[in-house]
Design an enzyme around this catalytic site. Structure first.
Site, PDB file in Angstrom:
ATOM      1  N   GLU A 150       0.825  -1.213   0.000  1.00 15.80           N
ATOM      2  CA  GLU A 150       0.000   0.000   0.000  1.00 15.80           C
ATOM      3  C   GLU A 150       0.863   1.270   0.000  1.00 15.80           C
ATOM      4  OE1 GLU A 150      -2.813  -0.599   3.279  1.00 15.80           O
ATOM      5  OE2 GLU A 150      -4.162  -1.617   1.881  1.00 15.80           O
ATOM      6  N   ASP A 208      -8.379  -8.981   3.591  1.00 18.61           N
ATOM      7  CA  ASP A 208      -8.104  -7.902   4.544  1.00 18.61           C
ATOM      8  C   ASP A 208      -9.136  -7.822   5.662  1.00 18.61           C
ATOM      9  OD1 ASP A 208      -7.126  -5.703   5.800  1.00 18.61           O
ATOM     10  OD2 ASP A 208      -7.667  -4.254   4.265  1.00 18.61           O
ATOM     11  N   GLU A 268     -12.557  -2.429  12.156  1.00 20.27           N
ATOM     12  CA  GLU A 268     -12.539  -1.639  10.922  1.00 20.27           C
ATOM     13  C   GLU A 268     -13.673  -2.022   9.981  1.00 20.27           C
ATOM     14  OE1 GLU A 268      -8.901  -2.001   8.679  1.00 20.27           O
ATOM     15  OE2 GLU A 268      -9.691  -0.849   6.991  1.00 20.27           O
TER      16      GLU A 268
HETATM   17  C1  GCV Z   1      -2.535   0.268   8.498  1.00 18.34           C
HETATM   18  C2  GCV Z   1      -6.143  -2.048   5.479  1.00 18.34           C
HETATM   19  C3  GCV Z   1      -6.538  -0.827   6.247  1.00 18.34           C
HETATM   20  C4  GCV Z   1      -5.388   0.148   6.372  1.00 18.34           C
HETATM   21  C5  GCV Z   1      -4.225  -0.589   7.034  1.00 18.34           C
HETATM   22  C6  GCV Z   1      -3.866  -1.793   6.165  1.00 18.34           C
HETATM   23  C7  GCV Z   1      -2.761  -2.620   6.774  1.00 18.34           C
HETATM   24  O1  GCV Z   1      -5.912  -1.746   4.149  1.00 18.34           O
HETATM   25  O2  GCV Z   1      -7.638  -0.223   5.641  1.00 18.34           O
HETATM   26  O3  GCV Z   1      -5.794   1.241   7.131  1.00 18.34           O
HETATM   27  O4  GCV Z   1      -3.127   0.250   7.223  1.00 18.34           O
HETATM   28  O5  GCV Z   1      -4.984  -2.613   6.040  1.00 18.34           O
HETATM   29  O6  GCV Z   1      -3.084  -3.585   7.436  1.00 18.34           O
HETATM   30  O7  GCV Z   1      -1.601  -2.307   6.588  1.00 18.34           O
END
Ligand code: GCV
Length: 682
Positions: free
Chosen positions: A266, A339, A367
């Site tokens: 990411e 995820d 989340e």
């Molecule tokens: C910390 C998902 C979440 C992100 C998170 C990522 C990860 O994409 O939406 O906020 O970032 O996972 O676990 O690195």
């Protein structure tokens, strides 16, 4: 007269509504009996153990309990030997864990029989996604307890210390022994002297509770804060920089745990930016930490916007590296291949990496599960995950056994949970979200525990007013049992009104709260949009991951691969995860896929309505403050569950072109309005 009635009402209310704001978590009870603690040694940890036992003792009045810090082959790591009158352990932390176990048993009415109790995992960690400015990524319980912005950002106040101590105590009481203090999307400033000084102060408060501090680091730190031209892990200057940084950290924090790294994921920098592998990057850091006993937790959460199914990418990238990592590197893998979705099959990396230590990463913060609004007991999800059989080394190669050292020879074993803790008075935003923090710790300690037992313990510790009450039939029937049942059904209910039958990632925008199966702004990479995952069309619904599709099923060991491939044997809970099926596909119960989908969404909503009734009925047994807060959250959850149902059914109906079965309550919202209002973060 009015005045007298007023006073009377007030008096009655104050008797019945013993106000509690939830800050004391599951540690509300103090004992009313005295105990004599025999311990020849004194140390900060043993002193805490003594104090806890004296403060919480509810056993025989004037009993004696001896602490013995003495090696015993049967006791492993932080484990302990427990009996009515003694706690023996190899380490001082083991004594502390023994004390908490003894007290928990006394408070929940569980017998204290002679037993050796060893932890399933050596390292039991919380991962905080806390940023240096005090915000928390995916945090729903206020700002960070560790970091803040402003003039006093670096001042270690007395309030800070008190809070960190309460935090440490709560963690120790459930066996957690490590905290990663900052976000995996890490700031390079984490490794600057000011922040290291604050880290040192935090570590000092955590230490007597047996908790080590860890940091997430940015892989490009050498060039970002070190003045180097590169962060290439094979560059001698970079290696020197990390070695010096490790030395500096350990000179300040001798028991520092190590680094957590999100690399080439990411948008985060990583070794691949320099043509190197994950192993090159992780090993370089591991070598820097090795002289001090530190470890590297290297995340496998990697995916790029390629034509390859996102669910397959981590496996593709990491399995070829199996055996190339140092023994103080642990690969940290999210429970599912995508995820932290409401429900995922386990990631095929578990059990597949046989020469590399792999640790599960669970997400305690909700989340994708209603954040701090929805009551969802995640223990049931984690239990399903840990008990999933990977078949990698024959029947019974569960994820739990593949990660805890029972199957593969490994120097370390570990498990992590992304924390749901913030500055809110009740720590977690929702009183019932505390149960997820509790459950994570308990499962990290014993990955064989059942969610029913965990819920039973947590409710008793969190809500009962006295040991006497816990033993009454009334309290058990009127409070304990219905609340356990509600908790045990809550994950299932949420899956039903959000993403039943294996649907996943159909959230709106990037806040991941409300529904958005339609969400696909022009130009956004497709693997960040729900249609990539649900693939609704006029024929049907679901992601074909069999050999006719992405063949992600091929990453699972037999018999799972064949079981998932065949629509007749694929568990219905994963049906649309692995298959794209026609709207009229006949489910096991004879209903069409479309009708079943409608019933599932509706059932989920009805379950939340039922939870409201359960909660309202237990009012006499809960203090007013927590009762009202939970009641309000349930109301909002119910409204939101209705929105989930309406949004998803009305959206998918555009493709299915079939009526919603007539015995189901009709949608109450228009799709156009839902799309226009796109439900934001609460
Ligand atoms: C910390 C998902 C979440 C992100 C998170 C990522 C990860 O994409 O939406 O906020 O970032 O996972 O676990 O690195």
């Amino acid at each position: 007269m009015k005045k007298i009635i007023g006073v009377l009402i007030f008096a009655i209310l104050s008797i019945s509504s013993f106000a509690e704001n939830g800050h004391n978590l599951w540690l509300r009870n103090t004992g009313n009996k005295s105990v004599n603690v025999v311990c020849v040694k004194s140390s900060p940890t043993l002193n805490i153990a003594k104090q806890e036992l004296k403060q919480g003792w509810q056993g025989v009045d004037d009993a004696s309990v001896e602490f013995r810090v003495m090696a015993d082959k049967a006791i492993k790591g932080d484990g302990f030997k427990l009996s009515q009158n003694a706690i023996q352990a190899n380490t001082e932390s083991g004594i502390l864990y023994g004390v908490y176990e003894l007290l928990r048993r006394q408070q929940t009415g569980e017998a204290v029989s002679d037993a050796v109790i060893n932890p399933s995992y050596e390292l039991r960690l919380l991962n905080h996604w806390d940023n240096l400015d005090g915000t928390i990524e995916r945090g729903y319980a206020g700002l960070s307890i560790f970091w803040r912005k402003g003039e006093d950002a670096l001042v270690v106040s007395n309030n800070d210390k008190v809070l960190w101590q309460e935090y440490a105590r709560a963690n120790a009481s459930i066996g957690i022994n490590g905290s990663v203090l900052n976000n995996v999307n890490a700031s390079p400033d984490m490794l600057t002297i000011d922040i290291l000084n604050r880290t040192k102060a935090i570590a000092e408060v955590l230490r007597p509770y047996g908790i080590k501090a860890y940091l997430s680091i940015k892989f490009s730190s050498p060039s970002m804060i070190g003045g180097l031209k590169t962060s290439d892990p094979l560059d001698p200057e970079v290696i020197k920089w990390w070695n010096a940084k490790a030395k500096e950290i350990y000179s300040m924090i001798p028991d520092f745990g190590g680094f957590l790294v999100k690399a080439n994921s990411e948008g985060q920098p990583g070794p691949q930016d320099f043509g190197r592998t994950h192993a090159d990057g992780a090993n370089m850091l591991a070598d820097a930490l090795r002289p001090y006993g530190g470890i590297v937790m290297w995340r496998a959460f990697v995916y790029t916007p390629s034509s390859e199914d996102r669910a397959k990418q981590a496996y593709n990238e990491f399995t070829p590296l199996d055996g190339q990592f140092r023994d103080n590197v642990i690969i940290q893998v999210k429970n599912g291949p995508v995820d932290f979705q409401p429900r995922e099959p386990f990631s095929p990396l578990f059990g597949a990496m046989k020469k590399t230590t792999v640790m599960p990463e669970l997400q305690i913060t909700q989340e994708y599960l209603g954040q701090s609004v929805h009551l969802v007991f995640l223990s049931t999800m984690w239990e399903e995950f840990l008990k999933s059989d990977t078949y990698q080394e024959g029947v019974g190669s569960t994820v739990a056994r593949c990660t805890d050292g029972s199957i593969f020879p490994q120097k370390h074993s570990a498990i992590a949970g992304v924390s749901n803790i913030g500055l809110d008075a009740n720590w977690c935003g929702h009183h019932f979200a505390q149960a997820n923090w509790y459950a994570f710790g308990r499962l990290a300690w014993n990955n064989q525990l059942t969610s029913g037992q965990i819920a039973d313990e947590w409710i008793k510790l969190t809500f009962q007013q006295s040991l006497k009450e816990a033993n009454t039939k009334d309290w058990t029937e009127n409070f304990l049992n219905p609340v356990i049942q509600m908790m045990m059904e809550s994950w299932d209910a949420t899956i039903s009104y959000m993403m039943p039958l294996g649907l996943h990632h159909i959230f709106a925008g990037d806040h991941h709260y409300g529904p958005g199966p339609w969400y696909a702004p022009k130009g956004l990479r497709s693997d960040w949009t729900p249609p990539y995952y649900h693939k609704a069309d006029s024929i049907g619904l679901g992601f074909d991951r069999t050999p006719t599709g992405s063949n992600a099923t091929g990453q699972y060991h037999e018999p799972l691969q064949s079981q998932f491939d065949d629509v007749k044997t694929c568990p219905e809970k994963y049906l649309l995860w692995f298959h794209h099926l026609p709207w009229d596909y006949k489910m096991q119960n004879g209903k069409t896929l479309w009708n079943e989908l409608c019933y599932r969404y509706d059932t989920g909503l009805q379950q939340v309505r039922q939870f409201q009734k359960v909660w309202d009925k237990v009012q006499p047994d809960v203090d007013q403050e927590r009762f009202v807060q939970v009641q309000n959250k349930l109301r909002e959850q119910c409204r939101n569950a209705q929105i989930w149902k309406d949004a998803c059914l009305l959206y998918f109906q555009q493709f299915s072109q079939r009526p919603i079965p007539y015995d189901i309550e009709r949608p109450v919202t228009d799709l156009g309005a839902l799309i226009k209002n796109d439900m934001g973060r609460p």
